[in-house]
Design a protein around this motif. Structure first.
Motif, PDB file in Angstrom:
ATOM      1  N   LEU A 136      43.077 -34.841  21.468  1.00  0.00           N
ATOM      2  CA  LEU A 136      42.013 -35.454  22.239  1.00  0.00           C
ATOM      3  C   LEU A 136      42.127 -36.950  22.038  1.00  0.00           C
ATOM      4  N   PHE A 137      41.748 -37.710  23.048  1.00  0.00           N
ATOM      5  CA  PHE A 137      41.830 -39.162  22.953  1.00  0.00           C
ATOM      6  C   PHE A 137      40.466 -39.758  23.267  1.00  0.00           C
ATOM      7  N   PHE A 138      40.027 -40.688  22.428  1.00  0.00           N
ATOM      8  CA  PHE A 138      38.773 -41.407  22.647  1.00  0.00           C
ATOM      9  C   PHE A 138      39.068 -42.897  22.603  1.00  0.00           C
ATOM     10  N   SER A 139      38.527 -43.607  23.565  1.00  0.00           N
ATOM     11  CA  SER A 139      38.666 -45.058  23.588  1.00  0.00           C
ATOM     12  C   SER A 139      37.294 -45.651  23.823  1.00  0.00           C
ATOM     13  N   GLY A 140      36.887 -46.553  22.949  1.00  0.00           N
ATOM     14  CA  GLY A 140      35.581 -47.172  23.126  1.00  0.00           C
ATOM     15  C   GLY A 140      35.069 -47.789  21.846  1.00  0.00           C
ATOM     16  N   ARG A 141      33.826 -48.244  21.919  1.00  0.00           N
ATOM     17  CA  ARG A 141      33.172 -48.865  20.764  1.00  0.00           C
ATOM     18  C   ARG A 141      32.508 -47.759  19.936  1.00  0.00           C
TER      19      ARG A 141
END
Length: 181
Positions: free
Chosen positions: A118-123
């Motif tokens: 799974l990939f998460f991008s963010g603050r």
């Protein structure tokens, strides 16, 4: 709607409002929530900038929201925040979740990549992103998919995120990649 413009930011909404144009306003989060998080979690210079600009930003937001013909937002949570903060009937705010085009945004296999992940991008240090829920959900998903990995891009994790990841015994399956370009 015919003749209607879409203001995607508070600034755009204020400009359209001052020109006497009808507009829909897209709001992903209130300025207050966005800036308060940044004031307490950003670097010193950004904290100063955000603190100094907050009163003007709140005024512009109030004008843009009050004059909008329709308000669109990303979630029921944000709808509730907007309705409460600006004393607006919830029926005047429409939730339009961010769509994902699964034909365009599909994983591609690359040599050396170990799937699945799974990939998460963010603050993720922003409490509104509920990153801890993602981590807890990831740990549950690993029960069924033991080889599953979680790859995360964005700022460097703070001490609380690292401790929480370790507490869940997920540190070996979570990769903090840092900022990607």
């Amino acid at each position: 709607q015919e003749g209607m413009r879409l203001g995607a930011t508070i600034g755009t909404g204020k400009i359209l409002s001052s020109l006497g144009k009808d507009y829909l306003l897209w709001v992903a989060t209130t300025a207050w929530e966005d800036r308060v998080v940044r004031i307490f979690h950003g670097n010193f210079f950004r904290q100063c900038r955000d603190l100094i600009s907050l009163p003007l930003l709140l005024l512009l937001e109030w004008i843009a929201i009050k004059r909008a013909k329709k308000i669109l937002t990303i979630s029921e949570y944000t709808k509730t925040k907007i309705a409460g903060r600006f004393k607006i009937n919830g029926n005047e705010i429409e939730v339009v979740p961010v769509p994902v085009d699964t034909k365009t945004l599909t994983p591609i296999s690359r040599e050396g990549e170990n799937f699945p992940y799974l990939f998460f991008s963010g603050r993720f240090n922003d409490p509104r992103k509920n990153f801890k829920l993602l981590l807890r959900s990831f740990v549950l998903a690993r029960r069924e998919f033991p080889n599953l990995k979680l790859k995360i891009s964005g700022q460097k994790p703070d001490e609380h995120i690292v401790k929480f990841t370790n507490k869940l015994a997920a540190e070996k399956s979570v990769d903090f990649l840092g900022e990607l370009s």
